[in-house]
Design a protein around this motif. Structure first.
Motif, PDB file in Angstrom:
ATOM      1  N   SER A  34      31.839  38.709  44.643  1.00 37.77           N
ATOM      2  CA  SER A  34      32.342  37.853  45.709  1.00 37.77           C
ATOM      3  C   SER A  34      31.591  36.521  45.736  1.00 37.77           C
ATOM      4  O   SER A  34      32.201  35.458  45.858  1.00 37.77           O
ATOM      5  CB  SER A  34      32.218  38.553  47.065  1.00 37.77           C
ATOM      6  OG  SER A  34      32.717  37.740  48.087  1.00 37.77           O
ATOM      7  N   GLN A  35      30.272  36.587  45.605  1.00 44.91           N
ATOM      8  CA  GLN A  35      29.471  35.363  45.595  1.00 44.91           C
ATOM      9  C   GLN A  35      29.867  34.462  44.420  1.00 44.91           C
ATOM     10  O   GLN A  35      29.930  33.251  44.559  1.00 44.91           O
ATOM     11  CB  GLN A  35      27.980  35.694  45.518  1.00 44.91           C
ATOM     12  CG  GLN A  35      27.443  36.298  46.789  1.00 44.91           C
ATOM     13  CD  GLN A  35      26.012  36.800  46.638  1.00 44.91           C
ATOM     14  OE1 GLN A  35      25.642  37.367  45.616  1.00 44.91           O
ATOM     15  NE2 GLN A  35      25.221  36.609  47.680  1.00 44.91           N
ATOM     16  N   GLY A  36      30.148  35.057  43.278  1.00 43.75           N
ATOM     17  CA  GLY A  36      30.525  34.292  42.093  1.00 43.75           C
ATOM     18  C   GLY A  36      31.856  33.587  42.231  1.00 43.75           C
ATOM     19  O   GLY A  36      32.082  32.542  41.612  1.00 43.75           O
ATOM     20  N   PHE A  37      32.750  34.134  43.043  1.00 41.12           N
ATOM     21  CA  PHE A  37      34.056  33.518  43.260  1.00 41.12           C
ATOM     22  C   PHE A  37      34.001  32.352  44.248  1.00 41.12           C
ATOM     23  O   PHE A  37      34.907  31.528  44.281  1.00 41.12           O
ATOM     24  CB  PHE A  37      35.071  34.531  43.787  1.00 41.12           C
ATOM     25  CG  PHE A  37      35.536  35.537  42.774  1.00 41.12           C
ATOM     26  CD1 PHE A  37      35.739  35.194  41.445  1.00 41.12           C
ATOM     27  CD2 PHE A  37      35.800  36.841  43.160  1.00 41.12           C
ATOM     28  CE1 PHE A  37      36.176  36.124  40.526  1.00 41.12           C
ATOM     29  CE2 PHE A  37      36.247  37.783  42.249  1.00 41.12           C
ATOM     30  CZ  PHE A  37      36.434  37.423  40.928  1.00 41.12           C
ATOM     31  N   GLN A  38      32.965  32.284  45.062  1.00 40.81           N
ATOM     32  CA  GLN A  38      32.863  31.243  46.083  1.00 40.81           C
ATOM     33  C   GLN A  38      32.835  29.859  45.427  1.00 40.81           C
ATOM     34  O   GLN A  38      32.120  29.648  44.455  1.00 40.81           O
ATOM     35  CB  GLN A  38      31.607  31.439  46.934  1.00 40.81           C
ATOM     36  CG  GLN A  38      31.495  32.801  47.592  1.00 40.81           C
ATOM     37  CD  GLN A  38      32.610  33.142  48.556  1.00 40.81           C
ATOM     38  OE1 GLN A  38      33.023  32.337  49.360  1.00 40.81           O
ATOM     39  NE2 GLN A  38      33.101  34.372  48.467  1.00 40.81           N
TER      40      GLN A  38
END
Length: 127
Positions: free
Chosen positions: A21-25
Motif C-alpha cells: 500500500s505504501q508503495g502505491f502511494q
C-alpha cells in the motif's frame, strides 16, 4: 488512474500488505485501505489512511457493508490476505468482488486455511 482496494483483516497479512500500500502511494493510483479493528493501529502507525470496517452481527449485514464500500470505490482490483476466521473481512470482500467481476488477488502468509470451496481468488501470491 488505477483504483486498488487493499483489505487488512489480520496482523500477519497486514504486515505484508502495508509496504505494498505504501508503495502505491503517489503513483497515480487511488488506494482504498479497508481494515478490521485490530489492524487499524498498524496502518495508523505507518501513516496510511484507512477505513475501518466493523463486522456486523451477522454475515448478511457484514456483506451489505462490504458491498457498499466496494461499489462506491469501484476498484480495478482487490488485494486481500487470508484469515482463518469464518465470515472474515477477507472472505466477505472476495465474495463481493467476485459478484461484481472485480479481480481479486489473495496474499497468502500461511497455508492453514486455504479455501476448499468457491469463491476462489483470481490469483494467489505467497510469502
Amino acid at each position: 488512474m488505477k483504483k486498488i482496494a487493499i483489505i487488512f483483516q489480520d496482523v500477519g497479512a497486514t504486515l505484508q500488505l502495508v509496504p505494498i500500500s505504501q508503495g502505491f502511494q503517489g503513483k497515480n493510483m487511488d488506494i482504498l485501505n479497508l481494515c478490521s479493528k485490530r489492524c487499524g493501529p498498524i496502518l495508523e502507525s505507518r501513516g496510511l489512511r484507512f477505513t475501518e470496517l466493523l463486522r456486523r452481527g451477522n454475515k448478511a449485514d457484514s456483506l451489505k457493508e462490504v458491498h457498499k464500500q466496494i461499489v462506491s470505490f469501484s476498484p480495478d482490483i482487490v488485494l486481500i490476505g487470508n484469515s482463518s476466521q469464518k465470515n472474515n473481512l477477507d472472505q466477505l470482500v472476495m465474495e463481493v468482488s467476485k459478484s461484481l467481476d472485480i479481480p481479486c488477488c489473495q496474499f497468502v502468509d500461511f497455508w492453514g486455511e486455504i479455501r476448499v470451496s468457491p469463491p476462489f481468488p483470481d490469483a494467489y501470491i505467497t510469502f
